[in-house]
Scaffold this motif. Structure first.
Motif, PDB file in Angstrom:
ATOM      1  N   UNK A 281      14.163  93.723 -47.851  1.00 25.05           N
ATOM      2  CA  UNK A 281      12.820  93.854 -48.423  1.00 25.05           C
ATOM      3  C   UNK A 281      12.736  95.124 -49.257  1.00 25.05           C
ATOM      4  N   UNK A 282      13.304  96.219 -48.778  1.00 24.10           N
ATOM      5  CA  UNK A 282      13.295  97.480 -49.517  1.00 24.10           C
ATOM      6  C   UNK A 282      14.067  97.346 -50.821  1.00 24.10           C
ATOM      7  N   UNK A 283      15.206  96.681 -50.772  1.00 26.34           N
ATOM      8  CA  UNK A 283      16.011  96.468 -51.969  1.00 26.34           C
ATOM      9  C   UNK A 283      15.257  95.601 -52.983  1.00 26.34           C
ATOM     10  N   UNK A 284      14.624  94.544 -52.493  1.00 22.59           N
ATOM     11  CA  UNK A 284      13.865  93.649 -53.364  1.00 22.59           C
ATOM     12  C   UNK A 284      12.689  94.385 -53.993  1.00 22.59           C
ATOM     13  N   UNK A 285      11.988  95.195 -53.207  1.00 20.39           N
ATOM     14  CA  UNK A 285      10.858  95.968 -53.717  1.00 20.39           C
ATOM     15  C   UNK A 285      11.337  96.962 -54.778  1.00 20.39           C
ATOM     16  N   UNK A 286      12.437  97.647 -54.509  1.00 20.36           N
ATOM     17  CA  UNK A 286      12.972  98.618 -55.470  1.00 20.36           C
ATOM     18  C   UNK A 286      13.348  97.948 -56.785  1.00 20.36           C
ATOM     19  N   UNK A 287      13.994  96.801 -56.701  1.00 18.84           N
ATOM     20  CA  UNK A 287      14.377  96.069 -57.911  1.00 18.84           C
ATOM     21  C   UNK A 287      13.146  95.604 -58.675  1.00 18.84           C
ATOM     22  N   UNK A 288      12.149  95.122 -57.961  1.00 18.77           N
ATOM     23  CA  UNK A 288      10.925  94.642 -58.606  1.00 18.77           C
ATOM     24  C   UNK A 288      10.189  95.786 -59.292  1.00 18.77           C
ATOM     25  N   UNK A 289      10.169  96.954 -58.672  1.00 22.69           N
ATOM     26  CA  UNK A 289       9.488  98.102 -59.269  1.00 22.69           C
ATOM     27  C   UNK A 289      10.235  98.609 -60.494  1.00 22.69           C
ATOM     28  N   UNK A 290      11.545  98.370 -60.568  1.00 22.52           N
ATOM     29  CA  UNK A 290      12.345  98.822 -61.701  1.00 22.52           C
ATOM     30  C   UNK A 290      12.184  97.912 -62.910  1.00 22.52           C
ATOM     31  N   UNK A 291      11.726  96.685 -62.690  1.00 20.21           N
ATOM     32  CA  UNK A 291      11.547  95.730 -63.779  1.00 20.21           C
ATOM     33  C   UNK A 291      10.253  96.019 -64.525  1.00 20.21           C
ATOM     34  N   UNK A 292      10.277  95.961 -65.848  1.00 22.40           N
ATOM     35  CA  UNK A 292       9.026  96.090 -66.594  1.00 22.40           C
ATOM     36  C   UNK A 292       8.076  94.967 -66.207  1.00 22.40           C
ATOM     37  N   UNK A 293       6.794  95.268 -66.181  1.00 21.69           N
ATOM     38  CA  UNK A 293       5.793  94.253 -65.829  1.00 21.69           C
ATOM     39  C   UNK A 293       5.890  93.100 -66.813  1.00 21.69           C
TER      40      UNK A 293
END
Length: 70
Positions: A45-57
């Protein structure tokens, strides 16, 4: 894909939470319940959240194409 089976939280749910401003796993747990039961999912979940936050909206990450047997 389900990330937290105990609470029915998907990777899509995590990406939505990130887009809504979720900044930490603790906040993700409060928003979605992810990791609140057994905690086995917290690393992914932490990895997925980090990747999602790194992606431009609004950025769409393509899914892998599966070949079909002829």
């Amino acid at each position: 894909m389900y990330v937290c089976v105990c609470n029915g939280v998907t990777d899509h749910d995590i990406r939505q939470a990130a887009a809504a401003g979720c900044r930490s796993v603790a906040e993700l747990t409060m928003r979605t319940g992810c990791g609140a039961t057994c905690g086995t999912c917290l690393d992914f979940a932490a990895e997925t959240l980090e990747q999602a936050r790194a992606q431009p909206i609004g950025c769409v990450v393509p899914l892998p194409v599966l070949s079909q047997a002829a």
